[in-house]
Write a protein that holds these residues in place. Structure first.
Motif, PDB file in Angstrom:
ATOM      1  N   LYS A  56       0.832  -1.210   0.000  1.00  0.00           N
ATOM      2  CA  LYS A  56       0.000   0.000   0.000  1.00  0.00           C
ATOM      3  C   LYS A  56       0.865   1.259   0.000  1.00  0.00           C
ATOM      4  O   LYS A  56       0.534   2.262  -0.642  1.00  0.00           O
ATOM      5  CB  LYS A  56      -0.918   0.005   1.217  1.00  0.00           C
ATOM      6  N   ALA A  57       1.981   1.184   0.701  1.00  0.00           N
ATOM      7  CA  ALA A  57       2.852   2.352   0.820  1.00  0.00           C
ATOM      8  C   ALA A  57       3.528   2.707  -0.497  1.00  0.00           C
ATOM      9  O   ALA A  57       3.751   3.896  -0.786  1.00  0.00           O
ATOM     10  CB  ALA A  57       3.906   2.104   1.898  1.00  0.00           C
ATOM     11  N   VAL A  58       3.879   1.682  -1.288  1.00  0.00           N
ATOM     12  CA  VAL A  58       4.609   1.972  -2.522  1.00  0.00           C
ATOM     13  C   VAL A  58       3.703   2.140  -3.741  1.00  0.00           C
ATOM     14  O   VAL A  58       4.172   2.589  -4.792  1.00  0.00           O
ATOM     15  CB  VAL A  58       5.669   0.879  -2.822  1.00  0.00           C
ATOM     16  N   ILE A  59       2.428   1.816  -3.621  1.00  0.00           N
ATOM     17  CA  ILE A  59       1.514   1.959  -4.760  1.00  0.00           C
ATOM     18  C   ILE A  59       1.496   3.393  -5.297  1.00  0.00           C
ATOM     19  O   ILE A  59       1.544   3.602  -6.522  1.00  0.00           O
ATOM     20  CB  ILE A  59       0.090   1.488  -4.390  1.00  0.00           C
ATOM     21  N   PRO A  60       1.427   4.437  -4.453  1.00  0.00           N
ATOM     22  CA  PRO A  60       1.472   5.799  -5.013  1.00  0.00           C
ATOM     23  C   PRO A  60       2.764   6.072  -5.784  1.00  0.00           C
ATOM     24  O   PRO A  60       2.746   6.765  -6.812  1.00  0.00           O
ATOM     25  CB  PRO A  60       1.367   6.690  -3.774  1.00  0.00           C
ATOM     26  N   LEU A  61       3.878   5.527  -5.320  1.00  0.00           N
ATOM     27  CA  LEU A  61       5.150   5.680  -6.035  1.00  0.00           C
ATOM     28  C   LEU A  61       5.090   4.979  -7.384  1.00  0.00           C
ATOM     29  O   LEU A  61       5.550   5.511  -8.402  1.00  0.00           O
ATOM     30  CB  LEU A  61       6.290   5.118  -5.183  1.00  0.00           C
TER      31      LEU A  61
END
Length: 294
Positions: free
Chosen positions: A211-216
Motif C-alpha cells: 500500500k505504501a509503494v503503490i502511489p510511487l
C-alpha cells in the motif's frame, strides 16, 4: 455464413472477454466450446451469446471465423480437431503471444486462412479483460487472405496494431516479442515483490508495504506515460550519485545479501537508460558500472 460469425474454442478469461467485446461490436457469436459443459455455459452466459457446447467440431462448423483461445499447449490439438470441418476461406485465429502461425497449419492444409492476434495486456479476469483490452496494442500476424479479418477484429476490440517492420514469422520472433511482454508485465510483478523485501527486512507487513509503494508506482507509470523513456528515469543513477549506490550495496551486503544480484543487474540497465537520457556522462557511467559489476 456472414464473415462476422465467430465460434470460440476455449472460453476462459481471454475467450470470454473477447467474445463479450466482439458481440458488443456487432459480431455474431455462434458457439462457445470448452471441455466441460458447465464452463461453456458460464462463458456463453457471460458473453451473452453463443451455443454452449463441448463439441469443438460442431462449434467450428457454425462460423466463418474460429477463434482458438485455449492454453498454448493445446492450440495445435484444437486446430487439428476442427480441421476437417473448416470451410475453404474460413479464418482460424489464436491469441498466443509466444507462438506464430505454424500452430494452425492443420487448417491451412484444408484451405482455411491463419491469423494471430495477441494483446499486449494482462487479463487477470473476464471483467478486467473487458476493461483492459480496449486501447491495448496487438501483435497482428496473418496469411494475406486473413489480414483484413484479423485487423477488423482488433479494431472491434478497441485495439491498435503494434507495427514491427522487421518481423518474420518464426520461433525467434515470437519468443523475443513474448519475452518483452513477460518482462514488462510478469517480471514487473516480481520486481515489486523484490522491492517489498527491503521493507520486510525491517519488519514491515508485506501488504502494508505494498500500500505504501503503490502511489510511487502510480507516479512512475504516469511519468512513463507522460514523458516516455528515458526521460521518466529518476533516482541516484540518473543523477550520477555513485556514493548512494555504494551505500545501498554496503547495507544490503550486511542485511539482505540475497538481494544484491538483482539490484546490480537492474542498476546496470538503469545506467544505460541514464546515458540515453543524457543525465550522466561516460566517466560517471563507467564509475557506476564498476560499482555494480558482477
Amino acid at each position: 455464413m456472414s464473415p462476422k460469425t465467430v465460434a470460440i474454442i476455449g472460453a476462459g478469461r481471454v475467450g470470454s472477454s473477447v467474445g463479450f467485446l466482439l458481440k458488443k461490436a456487432g459480431y455474431v457469436i455462434t458457439a462457445v466450446a470448452t471441455r466441460s459443459r458447465a464452463s461453456a455455459e458460464k462463458a456463453a452466459a457471460f458473453i451473452g451469446a453463443g451455443e454452449p457446447t463441448t463439441d469443438a467440431v460442431r462449434a467450428a462448423s457454425q462460423a466463418s471465423t474460429i477463434l482458438i483461445t485455449t492454453p498454448d499447449r493445446v492450440i495445435t490439438e484444437a486446430c487439428k480437431t476442427i480441421a476437417g470441418v473448416v470451410k475453404p476461406g474460413a479464418v482460424v485465429l489464436h491469441m498466443s503471444g509466444a507462438h506464430s502461425l505454424d500452430l494452425l497449419d492443420a487448417v491451412k492444409a484444408k484451405g482455411a486462412c491463419r491469423a494471430v492476434i495477441h494483446p499486449l495486456q494482462s487479463l487477470a479476469s473476464r471483467e478486467q479483460g473487458i476493461k483492459n483490452l480496449p486501447g491495448s496494442y496487438f501483435r497482428v500476424e496473418a496469411d494475406p487472405e486473413a489480414m483484413e479479418t484479423a485487423k477488423d477484429i482488433v479494431k472491434a476490440l478497441g485495439g491498435r496494431e503494434l507495427v514491427m517492420p522487421k518481423w518474420s514469422s518464426n520461433k525467434d520472433s515470437t519468443a523475443l516479442y513474448h519475452a518483452g511482454a513477460v518482462a514488462v508485465s510478469n517480471y514487473f510483478v516480481a520486481l515489486v515483490d523484490y522491492g517489498l523485501k527491503f521493507y520486510e527486512a525491517w519488519g514491515a507487513d508485506k501488504h502494508e508495504a505494498l500500500k505504501a509503494v503503490i502511489p510511487l508506482i502510480r507516479g512512475t507509470l504516469d511519468n512513463i506515460e507522460t514523458l516516455g523513456i528515458p526521460d521518466a528515469l529518476t533516482g541516484p543513477i540518473m543523477r550520477g550519485d555513485a556514493q548512494t549506490v555504494r551505500d545501498h550495496l554496503e547495507a544490503m551486503q550486511k542485511r539482505t545479501p540475497e538481494l544484491v544480484g538483482l539490484y546490480k543487474a537492474l542498476a546496470r540497465q538503469a545506467v544505460a537508460v541514464a546515458r540515453e537520457k543524457g543525465s550522466i556522462n561516460l566517466n560517471v557511467a563507467s564509475e557506476l558500472l564498476n560499482i555494480v559489476k558482477d
